[in-house]
Design an enzyme around this catalytic site. Sequence first.
Site, PDB file in Angstrom:
ATOM      1  N   HIS A  14       0.845  -1.205   0.000  1.00  0.00           N
ATOM      2  CA  HIS A  14       0.000   0.000   0.000  1.00  0.00           C
ATOM      3  C   HIS A  14       0.882   1.257   0.000  1.00  0.00           C
ATOM      4  O   HIS A  14       0.619   2.206  -0.741  1.00  0.00           O
ATOM      5  CB  HIS A  14      -0.866   0.059   1.268  1.00  0.00           C
ATOM      6  CG  HIS A  14      -1.907  -1.003   1.385  1.00  0.00           C
ATOM      7  ND1 HIS A  14      -2.026  -1.813   2.491  1.00  0.00           N
ATOM      8  CD2 HIS A  14      -2.913  -1.376   0.549  1.00  0.00           C
ATOM      9  CE1 HIS A  14      -3.052  -2.637   2.333  1.00  0.00           C
ATOM     10  NE2 HIS A  14      -3.602  -2.402   1.166  1.00  0.00           N
TER      11      HIS A  14
ATOM     12  N   LYS B  78     -15.496  -8.108   3.946  1.00  0.00           N
ATOM     13  CA  LYS B  78     -14.367  -8.370   4.855  1.00  0.00           C
ATOM     14  C   LYS B  78     -14.740  -8.185   6.312  1.00  0.00           C
ATOM     15  O   LYS B  78     -15.575  -7.342   6.643  1.00  0.00           O
ATOM     16  CB  LYS B  78     -13.204  -7.413   4.539  1.00  0.00           C
ATOM     17  CG  LYS B  78     -12.438  -7.784   3.293  1.00  0.00           C
ATOM     18  CD  LYS B  78     -11.195  -6.944   3.118  1.00  0.00           C
ATOM     19  CE  LYS B  78     -10.453  -7.362   1.856  1.00  0.00           C
ATOM     20  NZ  LYS B  78      -9.399  -6.400   1.502  1.00  0.00           N
TER      21      LYS B  78
ATOM     22  N   ARG C 155      -2.194  -6.018  -8.346  1.00  0.00           N
ATOM     23  CA  ARG C 155      -1.148  -7.023  -8.136  1.00  0.00           C
ATOM     24  C   ARG C 155      -1.239  -8.065  -9.250  1.00  0.00           C
ATOM     25  O   ARG C 155      -1.062  -7.753 -10.403  1.00  0.00           O
ATOM     26  CB  ARG C 155      -1.288  -7.652  -6.739  1.00  0.00           C
ATOM     27  CG  ARG C 155      -1.008  -6.665  -5.627  1.00  0.00           C
ATOM     28  CD  ARG C 155      -1.425  -7.195  -4.278  1.00  0.00           C
ATOM     29  NE  ARG C 155      -2.858  -7.470  -4.269  1.00  0.00           N
ATOM     30  CZ  ARG C 155      -3.571  -7.822  -3.213  1.00  0.00           C
ATOM     31  NH1 ARG C 155      -2.975  -7.966  -2.055  1.00  0.00           N
ATOM     32  NH2 ARG C 155      -4.866  -8.032  -3.288  1.00  0.00           N
TER      33      ARG C 155
ATOM     34  N   SER D  86      -2.792  -7.695   3.220  1.00  0.00           N
ATOM     35  CA  SER D  86      -2.939  -7.517   4.670  1.00  0.00           C
ATOM     36  C   SER D  86      -3.313  -8.823   5.345  1.00  0.00           C
ATOM     37  O   SER D  86      -2.808  -9.142   6.422  1.00  0.00           O
ATOM     38  CB  SER D  86      -4.025  -6.474   4.962  1.00  0.00           C
ATOM     39  OG  SER D  86      -3.700  -5.242   4.390  1.00  0.00           O
TER      40      SER D  86
HETATM   41  O1  PNS Z   1      -8.644  -2.880   0.276  1.00  0.00           O
HETATM   42  P1  PNS Z   1      -9.949  -3.388  -0.314  1.00  0.00           P
HETATM   43  O2  PNS Z   1     -10.733  -4.189   0.710  1.00  0.00           O
HETATM   44  O3  PNS Z   1      -9.755  -4.140  -1.605  1.00  0.00           O
HETATM   45  O4  PNS Z   1     -10.788  -2.063  -0.673  1.00  0.00           O
HETATM   46  C1  PNS Z   1     -12.070  -2.166  -1.223  1.00  0.00           C
HETATM   47  C2  PNS Z   1     -12.836  -0.861  -1.021  1.00  0.00           C
HETATM   48  C3  PNS Z   1     -12.945  -0.540   0.483  1.00  0.00           C
HETATM   49  C4  PNS Z   1     -12.117   0.264  -1.734  1.00  0.00           C
HETATM   50  C5  PNS Z   1     -14.260  -1.069  -1.643  1.00  0.00           C
HETATM   51  O5  PNS Z   1     -14.920  -2.121  -0.988  1.00  0.00           O
HETATM   52  C6  PNS Z   1     -15.086   0.192  -1.595  1.00  0.00           C
HETATM   53  O6  PNS Z   1     -14.972   1.026  -2.464  1.00  0.00           O
HETATM   54  N1  PNS Z   1     -15.915   0.343  -0.526  1.00  0.00           N
HETATM   55  C7  PNS Z   1     -16.753   1.509  -0.346  1.00  0.00           C
HETATM   56  C8  PNS Z   1     -18.229   1.195  -0.646  1.00  0.00           C
HETATM   57  C9  PNS Z   1     -18.479   1.207  -2.146  1.00  0.00           C
HETATM   58  O7  PNS Z   1     -18.329   2.215  -2.815  1.00  0.00           O
HETATM   59  N2  PNS Z   1     -18.838   0.019  -2.672  1.00  0.00           N
HETATM   60  C10 PNS Z   1     -19.077  -0.159  -4.081  1.00  0.00           C
HETATM   61  C11 PNS Z   1     -17.783  -0.368  -4.837  1.00  0.00           C
HETATM   62  S1  PNS Z   1     -18.093  -0.658  -6.511  1.00  0.00           S
END
Ligand code: PNS
Length: 163
Positions: free
Chosen positions: A19, A43, A92, A130
């Site tokens: 990150h 998650k 990745r 993570s």
């Molecule tokens: O590190 P991650 O878990 O891959 O991050 C994913 C994250 C938190 C960026 C994604 O789940 C997100 O954007 N969450 C906010 C809610 C949202 O907008 N959901 C729709 C995404 S298309």
Amino acid sequence: MNKRIAVCPGSFDPITMGHLDIITRAAAMFDELIVVVMNNASKKYTFSPSERKQMIEKCVTDLPNVKVDIDDGLLADYAAEQNACAIVKGLRAMSDFEYEFQMALTNKKLNPNVETLFLTTSAQNMYLSSSMVKQIADMGGDVSDFLPEVIHDDVLKRISSKN
Ligand code: PNS
């Protein structure tokens, strides 16, 4: 001229060297980069949003154009509120692609003013995540190459206190 603002969203549970590499490279491309701790509905988190934010803040003290925030809404809305022109994410292996592509298209539909940019991970972070770091730490393995030094002890302390 308007400031070029980007958001770098994620779970950051906790922030890893992978990150931090993406954040550092993205910060060099924009006037301001907002790293935002968000909620991924699929998650379960080890660290609270404010713990995750504090850990990120410790890691970016030498990046003056980086701000850290928490938001529990939609990323597309958050990007609009912040006047961001881009969402920056790290990519990745191929295994990330399908999911990231789906999110990028959905966010574009929800907020046509924001572009998603993918930065390729550095080779040494290709398989870093993570959850992998937490698993290794939980079993007593060495995670010093995977975590920024300034948060290494905090993470280990927290994980060992759960056992
Ligand atoms: O590190 P991650 O878990 O891959 O991050 C994913 C994250 C938190 C960026 C994604 O789940 C997100 O954007 N969450 C906010 C809610 C949202 O907008 N959901 C729709 C995404 S298309």
